[in-house]
Design a protein around this motif. Structure first.
Motif, mmCIF file in Angstrom:
data_model
loop_
_atom_site.group_PDB
_atom_site.id
_atom_site.type_symbol
_atom_site.label_atom_id
_atom_site.label_comp_id
_atom_site.label_asym_id
_atom_site.label_seq_id
_atom_site.Cartn_x
_atom_site.Cartn_y
_atom_site.Cartn_z
ATOM 1 N N VAL A 10 -13.850 28.381 -24.887
ATOM 2 C CA VAL A 10 -14.292 27.147 -25.910
ATOM 3 C C VAL A 10 -13.965 26.171 -24.965
ATOM 4 O O VAL A 10 -15.134 24.941 -24.944
ATOM 5 C CB VAL A 10 -13.126 27.253 -26.904
ATOM 6 N N GLY A 11 -13.062 25.467 -24.322
ATOM 7 C CA GLY A 11 -13.117 25.002 -23.186
ATOM 8 C C GLY A 11 -12.842 23.814 -23.819
ATOM 9 O O GLY A 11 -11.914 23.581 -24.753
ATOM 10 N N GLY A 12 -12.235 22.746 -23.365
ATOM 11 C CA GLY A 12 -11.390 21.464 -24.134
ATOM 12 C C GLY A 12 -9.960 21.804 -24.642
ATOM 13 O O GLY A 12 -9.503 21.927 -23.694
ATOM 14 N N LYS A 13 -9.633 20.981 -25.842
ATOM 15 C CA LYS A 13 -8.929 20.788 -25.711
ATOM 16 C C LYS A 13 -8.085 22.432 -25.939
ATOM 17 O O LYS A 13 -7.209 23.056 -25.396
ATOM 18 C CB LYS A 13 -8.315 20.274 -27.166
ATOM 19 N N SER A 14 -8.828 23.053 -26.752
ATOM 20 C CA SER A 14 -8.503 24.363 -27.178
ATOM 21 C C SER A 14 -8.393 25.406 -25.768
ATOM 22 O O SER A 14 -7.141 26.194 -25.927
ATOM 23 C CB SER A 14 -9.931 25.128 -27.409
ATOM 24 N N ALA A 15 -9.032 24.922 -24.390
ATOM 25 C CA ALA A 15 -8.379 25.427 -23.314
ATOM 26 C C ALA A 15 -6.879 25.180 -22.685
ATOM 27 O O ALA A 15 -6.555 25.909 -22.674
ATOM 28 C CB ALA A 15 -9.226 25.686 -22.026
ATOM 29 N N THR A 16 -6.760 23.715 -22.807
ATOM 30 C CA THR A 16 -5.937 23.435 -22.380
ATOM 31 C C THR A 16 -4.079 24.309 -23.602
ATOM 32 O O THR A 16 -2.900 24.114 -22.685
ATOM 33 C CB THR A 16 -5.823 21.981 -22.905
ATOM 34 N N GLU A 17 -4.627 23.810 -24.801
ATOM 35 C CA GLU A 17 -3.374 24.395 -25.398
ATOM 36 C C GLU A 17 -3.067 26.044 -25.069
ATOM 37 O O GLU A 17 -2.413 26.978 -25.656
ATOM 38 C CB GLU A 17 -4.245 24.627 -27.126
ATOM 39 N N ILE A 18 -4.220 27.042 -25.209
ATOM 40 C CA ILE A 18 -3.781 27.998 -25.053
ATOM 41 C C ILE A 18 -3.526 28.570 -23.747
ATOM 42 O O ILE A 18 -2.015 29.108 -23.226
ATOM 43 C CB ILE A 18 -4.749 29.090 -24.614
ATOM 44 N N MET A 19 -3.562 27.537 -22.767
ATOM 45 C CA MET A 19 -2.624 27.235 -21.471
ATOM 46 C C MET A 19 -1.274 27.150 -21.501
ATOM 47 O O MET A 19 -0.496 27.550 -20.487
ATOM 48 C CB MET A 19 -3.697 26.628 -20.425
ATOM 49 N N ARG A 20 -1.103 26.042 -22.424
ATOM 50 C CA ARG A 20 0.109 25.708 -22.404
ATOM 51 C C ARG A 20 1.176 26.879 -22.275
ATOM 52 O O ARG A 20 2.322 26.143 -22.137
ATOM 53 C CB ARG A 20 0.061 24.449 -23.747
ATOM 54 N N VAL A 53 -7.103 17.951 -13.448
ATOM 55 C CA VAL A 53 -8.298 17.989 -12.641
ATOM 56 C C VAL A 53 -8.812 19.067 -13.974
ATOM 57 O O VAL A 53 -8.776 19.579 -15.118
ATOM 58 C CB VAL A 53 -7.425 19.850 -12.069
ATOM 59 N N THR A 54 -10.590 18.240 -13.726
ATOM 60 C CA THR A 54 -10.798 18.862 -14.950
ATOM 61 C C THR A 54 -12.525 19.648 -13.915
ATOM 62 O O THR A 54 -12.681 19.447 -12.929
ATOM 63 C CB THR A 54 -12.047 17.190 -15.422
ATOM 64 N N VAL A 55 -12.566 21.034 -14.860
ATOM 65 C CA VAL A 55 -13.536 21.909 -13.972
ATOM 66 C C VAL A 55 -14.619 21.967 -14.968
ATOM 67 O O VAL A 55 -14.312 22.890 -16.543
ATOM 68 C CB VAL A 55 -13.041 23.219 -13.988
ATOM 69 N N ALA A 56 -16.133 21.954 -14.864
ATOM 70 C CA ALA A 56 -17.353 22.320 -15.377
ATOM 71 C C ALA A 56 -16.468 24.183 -15.649
ATOM 72 O O ALA A 56 -16.758 24.174 -14.799
ATOM 73 C CB ALA A 56 -18.017 22.377 -14.545
ATOM 74 N N THR A 57 -17.325 23.804 -17.175
ATOM 75 C CA THR A 57 -17.243 25.687 -17.429
ATOM 76 C C THR A 57 -18.276 26.296 -16.387
ATOM 77 O O THR A 57 -17.920 27.593 -15.846
ATOM 78 C CB THR A 57 -17.539 25.544 -18.293
ATOM 79 N N SER A 58 -19.214 25.518 -15.831
ATOM 80 C CA SER A 58 -20.120 27.037 -15.204
ATOM 81 C C SER A 58 -19.406 26.685 -14.020
ATOM 82 O O SER A 58 -20.504 27.956 -13.232
ATOM 83 C CB SER A 58 -20.887 25.822 -15.137
ATOM 84 N N ALA A 59 -18.687 25.835 -13.468
ATOM 85 C CA ALA A 59 -18.289 26.262 -11.390
ATOM 86 C C ALA A 59 -17.134 27.498 -12.082
ATOM 87 O O ALA A 59 -17.337 28.293 -10.710
ATOM 88 C CB ALA A 59 -17.994 24.960 -11.399
ATOM 89 N N LEU A 60 -16.494 27.261 -12.975
ATOM 90 C CA LEU A 60 -15.518 28.698 -13.195
ATOM 91 C C LEU A 60 -16.399 30.168 -13.265
ATOM 92 O O LEU A 60 -16.313 30.962 -12.522
ATOM 93 C CB LEU A 60 -14.806 28.316 -14.337
ATOM 94 N N ARG A 64 -18.848 22.854 -25.913
ATOM 95 C CA ARG A 64 -19.368 22.136 -24.074
ATOM 96 C C ARG A 64 -18.214 20.924 -23.223
ATOM 97 O O ARG A 64 -19.034 19.741 -23.310
ATOM 98 C CB ARG A 64 -20.597 21.673 -24.560
ATOM 99 N N GLU A 65 -17.233 21.411 -23.461
ATOM 100 C CA GLU A 65 -16.272 20.338 -22.869
ATOM 101 C C GLU A 65 -15.613 21.072 -21.870
ATOM 102 O O GLU A 65 -15.651 21.924 -21.621
ATOM 103 C CB GLU A 65 -15.299 19.886 -23.839
#
Lengths: 369, 369
Positions: A256-266, B285-292, A282-283
């Motif tokens: 998903v990316g964006g906030k969702s990624a940040t939340e699961i990472m926590r 640190v912000t990473v583009a999904t495509s870069a990952l 698309r974030e």
């Protein structure tokens, strides 16, 4: 030695599942006329404009080649992006689209010993061009799969289930009882993550977006084997990691990316990875400096195409196919939801696959009609 | 066997650099009275409020202990954060602040065989409490360093040079000619990155913020051994990676975050890491999904404290000290810019270390006055 391995799968499959009811009869295949119908694009662009239907007379089968009748081939979002020229994996033009599929061997060259007429095969190479009725190609481009494997599981074997398998296998040494957290848990890959993890004794914490009939979706994912399903809002308030039932996750999977990624990472344990394989919001993925330095969170990505290319002939690739096929034949893995569509109606599939309204709808071209 | 290793360093150092002019005489040390003056804080909080001066009578030296006279101890930003209770590494209270420093052995316990009176030592353990005139502590808490190593290099050995060393060593197997890109290249760690890389034959592309007298800063970093120094604006427009002079970097080092991190990441070779060790912009640190996914960029973090704790007694830790000390004695590593300040003026150092106006100014408490 892929074919031997597939042979082993077959034996194991038969042993585990002597009921052959899953075997989709392919006797309806029309007689081969020496001609093939294929889709072709000569330039990258909008699929509706650049993809054309072409009739061709196939060349004779050379000693190292096989003649394959394609039975089914999915239309993946990546196929559309490839035609558009927006995908990093770019086939030489002109190209036949289609990266996945299942076919039946109609004829083998004189040097081919590991494939026989009647075998079912799936492509071992990227962008083989599966959107055609027949193809003459080198035998080494194919993996034999057991007939007991259904056509849909076979046609969709090489990308989504493999992505789930490798992400669970390659980033952390997960032990039974360990916990994995994932967002977009209802995605095709997400559903395989749930099921493969379940067979390996790994718990999954599954995050989905809130929606009407959320309970129905939760029930569905629970039936697949989800340990728990939470909406993004529920995840923010949850205390499940403070109870004894769930250790902190050792792996986070992000599509998903964006906030969702940040939340699961926590919620990750220290020194554990979050692996990105999609970016539906698309974030980008945003990581706090402190999570990197003090928690040693490792931000990684996974791309099945790159893995397959790098490990084209590796032992572990064929072990993976073997294990996945066994799970599928044993009904431990449910096939992804899909819509079968006749090959002649391919334009509808091309049009709707990336359409936001059709999100989650997966078309499989059926050549058997 | 740290002491033996330090002994080897000493021998090597003498061999390479027989001129002992770097040896700062410590004969000015006042006679030890049995009393020590130390800083102490009993609660976390604003350093000016919680840190107090305490006089104490030291206990007798036990068989496994040593009496150390502290000669110099830096005031690092992390020391201030630790006192504030904002740092993840939290000493038990009450605590003597100070994580780094160099001392001279005044007395050794009867069981101590690897340290002798007159030896110079640096702390091997975190938060040992170096902001005091004397301490009686277990001998195993210290690493012997050669007298030829200047007091400032010794007092600042265990964090910044080691951070640079490990980041260059542990994430990618760099070969001579390989390229590393870093932002905040004028930071204390950044300067060590330039110099260590130079001694190992590794090229560095160094990014700094534009500023008045930028040419002076560029000249300075070039003198340290920078292969090239660019402002952030110059990096965005550069074509150096398209020439033959610079391959694409195999490692990116980030102490800034935000856009600066994104910019240096853009130039990385596929499947290579960006390692974050600071966040001066206070942006994540912000990473583009495509870069990952498609470039397999690996986003990591590094924290020297965690590494040292995990590798407290490892071979590679003492090899690192050995190699760094040799480089320092051989003048391959220039000591970081600093301001010596008398221990009695400690309050000034506490006040200014995190002051944005004093950025880059590093205080070293001098106990030798």
């Amino acid at each position: 030695m892929p074919f031997t391995r597939a042979g082993i799968s077959l034996v194991r499959a038969l042993k585990h599942n002597p009921n052959k009811s899953n075997y989709i009869l392919t006797s309806q295949i029309r007689t081969y006329s020496g001609k093939a119908t294929k889709l072709l694009y000569e330039d990258y662009g909008e699929p509706a404009k650049v993809v054309k239907v072409v009739e061709e007379t196939l060349s004779k089968v050379k000693p190292n080649e096989v003649l394959v009748k394609i039975l089914a081939a999915p239309v993946n979002p990546a196929d559309i992006n490839t035609i558009e020229g927006k995908y990093p994996s770019k086939p030489k033009l002109p190209a036949v689209p289609g990266n996945e599929g299942v076919g039946r061997i109609l004829e083998v060259g004189s040097d081919v010993t590991n494939l026989a007429v009647g075998d079912h095969v799936v492509p071992l190479q990227q962008n083989l061009g599966t959107w055609r009725t027949h193809a003459v190609l080198p035998a080494e481009a194919f993996l034999k799969v057991p007939l007991e494997l259904g056509l849909v599981p076979a046609a969709t074997l090489t990308v989504n289930p493999c992505t789930a398998f490798r992400m669970l296998r390659d980033f952390v040494d997960l032990k039974p009882g360990d916990v994995v957290i994932q967002n977009g848990a209802n995605s095709a890959v997400g559903q395989f993550v749930i099921q493969i993890a379940r067979t390996w004794g790994i718990k999954t914490v599954n995050i989905v977006r809130n929606r009407p009939e959320i309970d129905k979706l939760k029930d569905y994912l629970n039936c697949l084997g989800a340990s728990v399903v939470l909406t993004e809002e529920e995840l923010r308030a949850t205390d499940i990691f403070k109870t004894e039932k769930f250790a902190k996750p050792r792996l986070a999977l992000n599509c998903v990316g964006g906030k969702s990624a940040t939340e699961i990472m926590r919620h990750l344990q220290n020194s554990c990875p979050i692996v990105t394989y999609g970016g539906m919001s698309r974030e980008p993925v945003t990581v706090a400096t402190s999570a990197l330095i003090f928690k040693d969170i490792q931000v990684r990505g996974f791309w099945m195409s790159a893995w397959s290319k790098k490990n084209a002939t590796s032992e572990e690739r064929f072990e993976m196919f073997d294990e996945l096929i066994c799970m599928m034949v044993n009904k431990e893995l449910k096939e992804a939801e899909h819509t079968l569509i006749s090959f002649s109606d391919y334009a509808e599939a091309l049009k709707n696959t990336l359409n936001p309204k059709g999100q989650g709808k997966k078309y499989i071209l059926n050549f058997n009609t």
